[in-house]
Design an enzyme around this catalytic site. Sequence first.
Site, PDB file in Angstrom:
ATOM      1  N   TYR A  44       4.687 -22.526  -9.391  1.00 47.89           N
ATOM      2  CA  TYR A  44       5.744 -21.837  -8.650  1.00 47.89           C
ATOM      3  C   TYR A  44       6.040 -22.545  -7.335  1.00 47.89           C
ATOM      4  O   TYR A  44       5.135 -22.891  -6.566  1.00 47.89           O
ATOM      5  CB  TYR A  44       5.344 -20.381  -8.365  1.00 47.89           C
ATOM      6  CG  TYR A  44       6.321 -19.665  -7.471  1.00 47.89           C
ATOM      7  CD1 TYR A  44       7.545 -19.232  -7.947  1.00 47.89           C
ATOM      8  CD2 TYR A  44       6.017 -19.436  -6.114  1.00 47.89           C
ATOM      9  CE1 TYR A  44       8.454 -18.596  -7.123  1.00 47.89           C
ATOM     10  CE2 TYR A  44       6.911 -18.795  -5.283  1.00 47.89           C
ATOM     11  CZ  TYR A  44       8.137 -18.380  -5.791  1.00 47.89           C
ATOM     12  OH  TYR A  44       9.034 -17.749  -4.974  1.00 47.89           O
ATOM     13  N   HIS A  74      17.567 -20.431   3.954  1.00 42.45           N
ATOM     14  CA  HIS A  74      16.932 -19.251   4.530  1.00 42.45           C
ATOM     15  C   HIS A  74      16.950 -19.239   6.064  1.00 42.45           C
ATOM     16  O   HIS A  74      16.472 -18.288   6.677  1.00 42.45           O
ATOM     17  CB  HIS A  74      15.489 -19.124   4.017  1.00 42.45           C
ATOM     18  CG  HIS A  74      15.420 -18.596   2.611  1.00 42.45           C
ATOM     19  ND1 HIS A  74      15.986 -19.256   1.551  1.00 42.45           N
ATOM     20  CD2 HIS A  74      14.871 -17.464   2.097  1.00 42.45           C
ATOM     21  CE1 HIS A  74      15.780 -18.559   0.437  1.00 42.45           C
ATOM     22  NE2 HIS A  74      15.114 -17.468   0.745  1.00 42.45           N
ATOM     23  N   ASN A 186       6.610 -19.116   3.769  1.00 42.61           N
ATOM     24  CA  ASN A 186       6.065 -18.061   2.933  1.00 42.61           C
ATOM     25  C   ASN A 186       4.744 -17.552   3.505  1.00 42.61           C
ATOM     26  O   ASN A 186       3.668 -17.950   3.078  1.00 42.61           O
ATOM     27  CB  ASN A 186       5.867 -18.613   1.517  1.00 42.61           C
ATOM     28  CG  ASN A 186       5.645 -17.544   0.474  1.00 42.61           C
ATOM     29  OD1 ASN A 186       4.967 -17.778  -0.510  1.00 42.61           O
ATOM     30  ND2 ASN A 186       6.206 -16.388   0.661  1.00 42.61           N
ATOM     31  N   ARG A 284      -6.537  16.371  33.346  1.00 39.88           N
ATOM     32  CA  ARG A 284      -7.875  16.736  32.901  1.00 39.88           C
ATOM     33  C   ARG A 284      -8.252  16.118  31.557  1.00 39.88           C
ATOM     34  O   ARG A 284      -9.419  15.878  31.288  1.00 39.88           O
ATOM     35  CB  ARG A 284      -7.966  18.272  32.821  1.00 39.88           C
ATOM     36  CG  ARG A 284      -9.315  18.772  32.392  1.00 39.88           C
ATOM     37  CD  ARG A 284      -9.499  20.285  32.453  1.00 39.88           C
ATOM     38  NE  ARG A 284      -8.328  21.096  32.429  1.00 39.88           N
ATOM     39  CZ  ARG A 284      -8.126  22.110  31.569  1.00 39.88           C
ATOM     40  NH1 ARG A 284      -9.032  22.378  30.648  1.00 39.88           N
ATOM     41  NH2 ARG A 284      -7.051  22.845  31.641  1.00 39.88           N
TER      42      ARG A 284
END
Length: 516
Positions: A44, A74, A186, A284
């Site tokens: 891949y 991208h 990635n 407090r």
Amino acid sequence: MLSLDEVHRVLFGGEELTLDETAVQQVNDNFEFLRKFSAKKLIYGINTGFGPMAQYRISEEDTHQLQYNLIRSHSSGAGKCLAPILTKSLMIARLSSFMQGFSGVHKEVVVLLRDLINHNVYPCVYEHGGVGASGDLVQLAHLAHALIGEGNVLYEEEIRPAAEVYKRLGLKAIEVHVREGLAIINGTSAMTGIGLVNIIEAKKLLLWSCALSSMINEVVEAFDDHLSYELNVVKRHNGQNKVAEMMRGMLRDSKMIRHRPDHLYKELEEEIFKDKVQEYYSLRCVPQVLGPIYDTLVHAEGIVVGELNSVSDNPVVDHRAGNVFHGGNFHGDYISLEMDKVKIAVTKLSMLSERQLNYLLNDKLNHKFPPFMNLGKLGFNFGMQGVQFTATSTVAENQTLSFPMYVHSIPNNNDNQDIVSMGCNAAQMTYKVIENTFEVLSVQVMTLLQAVDYLNCQDRLAPFTAKIYQDVRAIFPKFIEDAPRYADMQQIKAYLMRNEPVIVETVEKKKKSTVH
């Protein structure tokens, strides 16, 4: 392996990064393994398309161009460029991931990243675009675009072409060898880098909140038992006890904090007490409010630093095992969830600050100070009235921003990315909440200093809080007459962000353990 302290020194201390030679050799060995292993195999992102296009084989002559196509296509972010400190942290995170030696990148990638970090060269990375599932694809594509010498960078406070800056500094852009495009874009390094800065700044906010909470307890002459070791130790939470311990140290030698037995544990004849027997919760219950925030930050630091030292891309190239493993280490849920938790915690911190501020400004509550801490003529002057609006509206913005991104998944990428983390959005929203909270605390500081001057109690403060008074008064003088205060707020905010209260260690009573 990097620690948060080491990241802090590089980001804020100007320390340079060096690369361990053994680790660089592992990066090189990993790359050489992938180069040989990938021949004639379907892997891949090397000889396939990406995402839902992975079913398409890419011819051998197109594999290098494929990586460039990925980077260029991208590089599609929008909005503002990330602040330089966030981009630098992003690069540290990406470099750390590559230095684990499981990404199959050429060593020139880690060398150039190191050089950009050390030369303070910041690729223009845009805030909008990442969904945090296949990593911070869009943000990291802009990093990759600069690394190949085509994008823009911020250098010496000017945006310039990367190639121009590289030529000036004698740097060499990277080339694609096998999978550098996919490897760079990635991963979770954008959300992790921003997350690292968020943890550093949130921890600073927590210290300041402890300091200012100590100071308000002083100026109202609160009783000391709500901070006592004995009261807090019976609540079995580390954060609460740490906060109470820090505040005891901050208030050491104060002449204003009161010991309850000296005032109330004796025979009294009044039917109605002018003295408050117990303070309002915002005074407090500080250990109980800030304690969970302390614990949240400790846990978040562990997760974010763990991600910093992880391999967050896909596939994982393991030359030791002699294999390439496909999976989802790029998924950002770890960071997304922690950023949402930090964001909620910091918003609560800002809410505590706002309530303490309101107590100081409302004379009907404190019965001690003039309305709005007005040191001038009531009705004619306005004191801190104007800046309170800013604090209130900013806290309201924090509350809205605190809706979690972690549960806001939107499927995309042809439903390949059918459940996503939105981690980069979560990290950036947390950064905004943190910045907002520094503004809120700035207003609180201004008000506390006016309170000290109204009481003329400088010499009764604890040494720790007296130093805060002196340091801030050097940049923000006492005022009576009305004037614009926005510049004062900006100066004090910058002071709070630059400095960190030095905690005074306390010697605690130690009790013997007995098994019952």
